[in-house]
Design a protein around this motif. Structure first.
Motif, PDB file in Angstrom:
ATOM      1  N   GLU A  47       0.855  -1.180   0.000  1.00 55.86           N
ATOM      2  CA  GLU A  47       0.000   0.000   0.000  1.00 55.86           C
ATOM      3  C   GLU A  47       0.896   1.237   0.000  1.00 55.86           C
ATOM      4  O   GLU A  47       1.846   1.319   0.768  1.00 55.86           O
ATOM      5  CB  GLU A  47      -0.888   0.002   1.243  1.00 55.86           C
ATOM      6  N   ALA A  49       0.861   5.593  -0.210  1.00 56.26           N
ATOM      7  CA  ALA A  49       0.173   6.886  -0.228  1.00 56.26           C
ATOM      8  C   ALA A  49       1.246   7.945  -0.446  1.00 56.26           C
ATOM      9  O   ALA A  49       2.294   7.920   0.200  1.00 56.26           O
ATOM     10  CB  ALA A  49      -0.569   7.139   1.077  1.00 56.26           C
ATOM     11  N   GLN A  67      -2.166  14.114  -4.776  1.00 59.33           N
ATOM     12  CA  GLN A  67      -2.105  12.869  -4.013  1.00 59.33           C
ATOM     13  C   GLN A  67      -2.222  11.675  -4.933  1.00 59.33           C
ATOM     14  O   GLN A  67      -2.868  11.730  -5.973  1.00 59.33           O
ATOM     15  CB  GLN A  67      -3.190  12.814  -2.937  1.00 59.33           C
ATOM     16  N   SER A  69      -2.799   7.375  -4.200  1.00 62.08           N
ATOM     17  CA  SER A  69      -2.992   6.336  -3.206  1.00 62.08           C
ATOM     18  C   SER A  69      -3.362   5.043  -3.914  1.00 62.08           C
ATOM     19  O   SER A  69      -4.211   5.038  -4.803  1.00 62.08           O
ATOM     20  CB  SER A  69      -4.100   6.751  -2.241  1.00 62.08           C
ATOM     21  N   ILE A  73      -7.339   6.537   0.422  1.00 60.13           N
ATOM     22  CA  ILE A  73      -6.355   7.383   1.112  1.00 60.13           C
ATOM     23  C   ILE A  73      -6.710   7.553   2.592  1.00 60.13           C
ATOM     24  O   ILE A  73      -5.829   7.582   3.443  1.00 60.13           O
ATOM     25  CB  ILE A  73      -6.182   8.760   0.429  1.00 60.13           C
ATOM     26  N   LEU A  76      -5.435   4.516   4.477  1.00 56.38           N
ATOM     27  CA  LEU A  76      -3.979   4.514   4.590  1.00 56.38           C
ATOM     28  C   LEU A  76      -3.502   5.591   5.566  1.00 56.38           C
ATOM     29  O   LEU A  76      -2.567   5.358   6.345  1.00 56.38           O
ATOM     30  CB  LEU A  76      -3.327   4.715   3.227  1.00 56.38           C
TER      31      LEU A  76
END
Length: 113
Positions: A47, A49, A67, A69, A73, A76
């Motif tokens: 994972e 971000a 951003q 992700s 998001i 995370l």
């Protein structure tokens, strides 16, 4: 000063003074960073971000937010707040993590070549 090998030449890693060149470099490197984050997530099943705050501009005083992700998001970021990091890096870690052995042996000045 920090040096970064780009292709066949090394560039000094320091703030770019020219606004136009700095913006173009930011846009290009931001996309490269997003691509690397996506690849890391897809290849390693992890994972990721990524949050990037652009530099403030006349039209956007706080800077633009970007951003990426790999999953939700909010999930995370909740994990991020709840867990203790196993690794933490800042700009001060650049030389130690990314300088070549030769540069370290020479005291860090590669002469810009």
């Amino acid at each position: 000063n920090h040096w970064f090998k780009m292709g066949k030449r090394k560039i000094e890693v320091k703030k770019i003074d020219d606004d136009r060149i700095r913006l173009a470099t930011f846009q290009k490197r931001k996309l490269g960073l997003i691509k690397k984050a996506m690849e890391l997530s897809l290849l390693c099943d992890v994972e990721v971000a990524l949050v990037v705050f652009g530099a403030p501009t006349m039209s956007c005083k706080q800077g633009k937010l970007c951003q990426y992700s790999s999953k939700d998001i909010d999930v995370l970021l909740t994990k991020f707040v709840e867990l203790q990091p196993a690794e933490v890096y800042t700009n001060e870690d650049y030389d130690e993590k990314f300088k070549s052995k030769e540069e370290k042996d020479l005291g860090g000045d590669s002469g810009g070549e």
